[in-house]
Design a protein around this motif. Structure first.
Motif, short mmCIF file in Angstrom:
data_model
loop_
_atom_site.label_atom_id
_atom_site.label_comp_id
_atom_site.label_asym_id
_atom_site.label_seq_id
_atom_site.Cartn_x
_atom_site.Cartn_y
_atom_site.Cartn_z
N ILE B 241 0.85 -1.18 0.00
CA ILE B 241 0.00 0.00 0.00
C ILE B 241 0.89 1.23 0.00
CG2 ILE B 241 -1.88 1.19 1.18
CD1 ILE B 241 -2.12 -1.55 2.79
N GLU B 242 0.59 2.17 -0.80
CA GLU B 242 1.32 3.44 -0.78
C GLU B 242 1.14 4.06 0.61
OE1 GLU B 242 2.75 5.39 -3.69
OE2 GLU B 242 3.00 3.33 -4.36
N TYR B 243 2.21 4.62 1.10
CA TYR B 243 2.19 5.27 2.40
C TYR B 243 1.21 6.44 2.37
CZ TYR B 243 3.80 8.31 6.14
OH TYR B 243 3.86 9.13 7.22
N ARG B 244 0.41 6.53 3.40
CA ARG B 244 -0.54 7.63 3.48
C ARG B 244 -0.25 8.49 4.70
NH1 ARG B 244 -6.38 5.51 3.51
NH2 ARG B 244 -5.43 3.56 4.15
N HIS B 245 -0.29 9.77 4.51
CA HIS B 245 -0.14 10.65 5.65
C HIS B 245 -1.30 11.64 5.66
CE1 HIS B 245 1.90 12.53 8.97
NE2 HIS B 245 1.56 13.69 8.44
N PRO B 246 -1.95 11.92 6.74
CA PRO B 246 -1.73 11.27 8.02
C PRO B 246 -2.21 9.81 8.04
CG PRO B 246 -3.65 12.66 8.14
CD PRO B 246 -3.05 12.89 6.78
N ILE B 247 -1.79 9.14 9.07
CA ILE B 247 -2.16 7.74 9.25
C ILE B 247 -3.67 7.63 9.39
CG2 ILE B 247 -1.95 5.80 10.85
CD1 ILE B 247 0.82 6.99 11.58
N LYS B 525 15.93 3.01 4.56
CA LYS B 525 15.25 4.30 4.60
C LYS B 525 13.73 4.09 4.63
CE LYS B 525 18.30 7.57 2.38
NZ LYS B 525 19.43 6.94 1.68
N PRO B 526 13.01 5.08 5.11
CA PRO B 526 11.54 4.92 5.12
C PRO B 526 10.94 5.22 3.74
CG PRO B 526 12.15 7.00 6.13
CD PRO B 526 13.43 6.35 5.73
N PHE B 527 10.91 4.24 2.89
CA PHE B 527 10.35 4.45 1.55
C PHE B 527 8.84 4.57 1.63
CE2 PHE B 527 14.27 2.01 0.93
CZ PHE B 527 14.98 2.96 0.21
N LYS B 528 8.33 5.59 0.97
CA LYS B 528 6.89 5.83 1.08
C LYS B 528 6.09 5.04 0.06
CE LYS B 528 7.61 10.48 2.00
NZ LYS B 528 7.27 11.83 1.61
#
Lengths: 157, 649
Positions: B241-247, B525-528
């Motif tokens: 899943i693509e990183y989403r911000h905010p959680i 690294k934190p890959f998004k």
């Protein structure tokens, strides 16, 4: 309430707004608040408080919203509730506070004294000061992973 | 008053009712916290060859210097004791837990508690603001986990944090959990049964104090940096899943201070009841293995080396999955009961064994499984046998079962009676080199060691399986930088020892500071997103985060080297506890080799006994352990400041 008095209180530059629906109950806001204000990670003295009902996943943050008409300020008999010159935040000068609690009683937000409350070890009342001494502004906003606490700037939404 | 640690450990003797305190700082500098301090205390007070249910067996619960602070994912506590689950004979091990108990304990003024002895009547330990007392639990005995918590909240107020046992712990089920509702438990090691044997129903904690921070400004900055580095959470998140911000906010945290975009939890709302009663379950959250309970998809499963392990199937949330998950929690049983017993019971039926001691088997049926859980927790009928866990259960049914079912139990719980986990065969698909690192860890630890090495290494298998060549190309520079060899991540037997030992030390570190192993260490690294991963030139993350957090929190200048040396000391001390008090030697280490002669489910690779022995030689040599016995050498122990552990010849 004397309307002339309230007109004399400057608007804060920023306000905190909380969105309970976004909160996941991690407690990071309480921890960063107490760490920076008290030098210890201690939720019980955090100026922002999150009521956590973990069984039902209901989390309710509450914090001072910097009322335009600050009843706490008017209620304080010693002038301990002050307005920060730079940020416009209402804060409590701990040196002047006598611990009478009239500010907490006057607060329209919380009957339980969650927004303004007696510091259990110091014997004075404390409340959110929008991290007035911190150049970056309120730290809780920076650590909240879900944007459950956000900054509303003066003139903005 | 120190920073980070709060300075005191409760020492509770249930036999006499006496409560004393130990000075945390006597242990903290050398053994850090969590598993480290627990091991040192166990070294001092645990008599040799003590059974899990012996009153002299201590149950030790320890937090670390970061517990209760802003450090992301630090809201943890570790339990250590002699585990009744360990097969064939109990020995000392550990079991970590998230939640809110550890932080509350520190706010109450204690870094941990040690419980020895055995109470005549059921009791619970009430810890509150620098005080502790033993109170009668007569009214609580027999209650389920949730009932116990509800009752204690009525007595001590809604903010009280509780760890307790359910009927399974009371009835000495060897895989009974120490439960910390709503979501956490220390499950695998069966410490719930240790509490049951001590007649300690619960520990309830409430505190208004805090954890003093040495350098608040720098600590907050270190925490914010750690949060940024950890924001994407688990490794698999970036592939799926693509990183989403905010959680997403519909996902409450499982533990204090969690800032992470965690993908191992799921929340269900308004789930209709199917098995018991009517109406809906308003909200329920599951983590990790809970996802297996609440899905009807086939998971796991294995065929090879003459064995067949049927896949596991849970039940959809509305078809009983959520209710069964809740029931298991409520009875206080390790959630892995499904993963161990269901495949074995399905295989029973496949081999014509349709009933066990009068119980007709329907292990894929939700209603049946509900009854099955109750039989175990209350030790009714064949449940009394199965409550001894699968290895001991088949031992006592040897005459009644075909040979394959006995051997299958040995495969399912191949390492000292703990369930197979991330070893490339029964449950997860780790190919070489991942399963090899698992194998060497399994051979040299006290339990399934993979349980806390997700982010350090084992979850990287998902990236490897996605695109092997890409993974290797990106990881070679990291391997060269950290272990001086580009071959570390290659699917071969070469240069794996350094990585194995590093994983073990990182595991110890996480259990001492403590932090969550799904999040730390940040090797990458934190890959998004997958795209970011594909495009990155330098993928290396930051392994100094832990030392930065510790230094700014405690004011003791710590470095990664210092932390790794501390972890090595603790790892060797735990080894010496097993050696000195439980007779652990090389032959026991070698016994797990058999499992890895089964072909890996993904790539078919396996390892013969001789090769395994050769790798074990290499491992012992790197560790400074005696090649013949597997015991840490005098030189190694002295180098680590463990002179008191040197054996007298």
């Amino acid at each position: 309430m004397n309307s002339n008095l309230s007109a004399a209180v400057p608007e804060p530059m920023v306000r905190l707004a909380v969105y309970p629906d976004r909160c996941r109950g991690c407690g990071l806001c309480e921890l960063v608040c107490s760490t920076l204000h008290e030098g210890e990670s201690r939720p019980s003295v955090s100026r922002i408080k999150v009521e956590k009902d973990r069984e039902n996943y209901r989390f309710t943050p509450s914090v001072c919203v910097q009322c335009t008409v600050p009843k706490c300020l008017f209620a304080c008999p010693t002038g301990a509730v002050k307005v920060d010159e730079r940020t416009g935040a209402k804060y409590i000068d701990e040196d002047l506070c006598t611990g009478c609690g009239l500010c907490a009683e006057a607060c329209p937000l919380a009957s339980e004294g969650t927004v303004i409350f007696m510091h259990p070890s110091k014997g004075v009342y404390v409340k959110c000061d929008l991290c007035r001494r911190r150049s970056g502004g309120p730290a809780c906003v920076e650590v909240c992973p879900t944007h459950a606490i956000v900054l509303h700037e003066k003139g903005g939404r | 008053m120190p920073y980070g640690w709060v300075g005191s450990i409760l020492y509770v003797d249930l036999s006499t009712g006496r409560i004393d305190e130990l000075d945390t700082m006597r242990y903290a500098l050398k053994y850090l916290g969590g598993r480290g301090i627990a091991a040192r205390i166990a070294w001092e007070i645990l008599p040799p060859d003590v059974d899990a249910y012996d009153p002299r067996n201590p149950l030790i619960a320890m937090t670390g210097p970061l517990t209760g602070t802003l450090a992301p994912t630090s809201g943890r506590i570790v339990f250590c004791s002699v585990s009744p689950r360990v097969y064939p004979k109990p020995w000392y091990t550990h079991s970590t837990m998230g939640g809110f108990l550890g932080s509350e304990l520190k706010y109450a003024g204690f870094d941990g508690f040690v419980v020895v002895g055995c109470s005549e009547e059921p009791v619970y330990l009430w810890i509150h603001d620098r005080d502790a007392e033993l109170l009668s639990a007569k009214e609580l005995w027999g209650l389920t986990v949730r009932q116990t918590v509800e009752r204690l909240r009525k007595i001590h107020g809604p903010g009280v944090q509780v760890a307790c046992i359910g009927p399974a712990g009371e009835n000495l089920v060897r895989f009974a959990a120490v439960s910390h509702p709503p979501e956490n438990a220390s499950g695998h090691s069966g410490f719930g049964a240790v509490m049951g044997a001590k007649r300690l129903k619960a520990v309830a904690v409430k505190g208004c104090g805090g954890v003093k921070i040495a350098d608040p400004e720098r600590f907050v900055e270190a925490c914010k940096y750690a949060m940024r580095m950890a924001r994407t959470g688990t490794v698999d998140a970036m592939l799926k899943i693509e990183y989403r911000h905010p959680i997403p906010s519909s996902r409450p945290v499982c533990s204090q201070s969690c800032s992470v975009n965690c993908r191992i939890g799921r929340t269900f709302f308004d789930v209709p009841r199917r098995l018991d009663g009517e109406g809906v379950i308003k909200a329920h959250q599951v983590f990790c293995i809970g996802g297996v309970w609440t899905s009807s998809q086939k998971q796991g499963g294995y065929e090879g080396g003459g064995f067949r392990v049927p896949p596991i199937t849970g039940w959809e949330p509305g078809e009983g999955g959520v209710e069964l998950h809740m029931l298991c929690d409520d009875l206080g049983i390790d959630l892995w009961v499904l993963l161990v017993f269901q495949p074995w019971l399905v295989r029973c039926i496949e081999l014509g064994v349709n009933e066990l001691r009068g119980l007709k088997l329907k292990p894929r049926d939700a209603k049946w499984f509900q009854e099955f859980l109750r039989l175990i927790a209350y030790r009714k009928g064949v449940g009394d046998v199965l409550a001894e866990d699968l290895r001991r259960a088949v031992d006592s049914m040897r005459g009644e079962l075909p040979k394959e079912l006995i051997e299958l139990a040995e495969v399912l719980e191949f390492a000292y009676g703990f369930p197979a986990h991330r070893e490339g065969r029964i449950w997860d698909p780790e190919p070489l080199p991942f399963w090899l690192v698992s194998a060497l860890m399994y051979a040299t630890e006290s339990r399934d060691p993979t349980i806390c090495t997700h982010a350090s290494f084992l979850q990287l298998a998902e990236l490897y399986l996605d695109d092997r060549d890409l993974f290797l190309r990106k990881l070679r520079p990291v391997a060269a930088r950290l272990w001086g060899s580009e071959k570390v991540f290659e699917p071969s037997l070469e240069d794996k020892i350094g990585l194995t030992i590093w994983c073990q030390h990182r595991h110890v570190m996480l259990d001492c500071l403590p932090l969550c192993d799904f999040t730390f260490p940040r090797l990458l690294k934190p890959f998004k997103s997958k795209t970011e991963w594909l495009e990155a030139e330098d993928v290396y993350g930051d392994l100094d985060i832990e030392a930065k957090l510790l230094s700014t929190c405690t004011g003791l200048e710590s470095t990664t080297e210092h932390l790794e040396e501390t972890a090595e000391r603790i790892f060797n001390l735990e080894r010496m506890i097993l050696v000195e008090k439980f007779g652990r030697r090389r032959d026991i280490d070698e016994a797990v080799a058999r499992h890895f002669q089964l072909p890996c489910k993904t790539d078919g690779t396996r390892i013969g006994l001789e090769t395994f022995r050769r790798l074990l030689d290499e491992y012992y040599r790197s560790r400074g352990w005696d090649l013949r016995t597997g015991v840490p050498t005098k030189e190694k122990l002295e180098q680590l400041g463990l002179e008191e552990c040197v054996q007298t010849p």
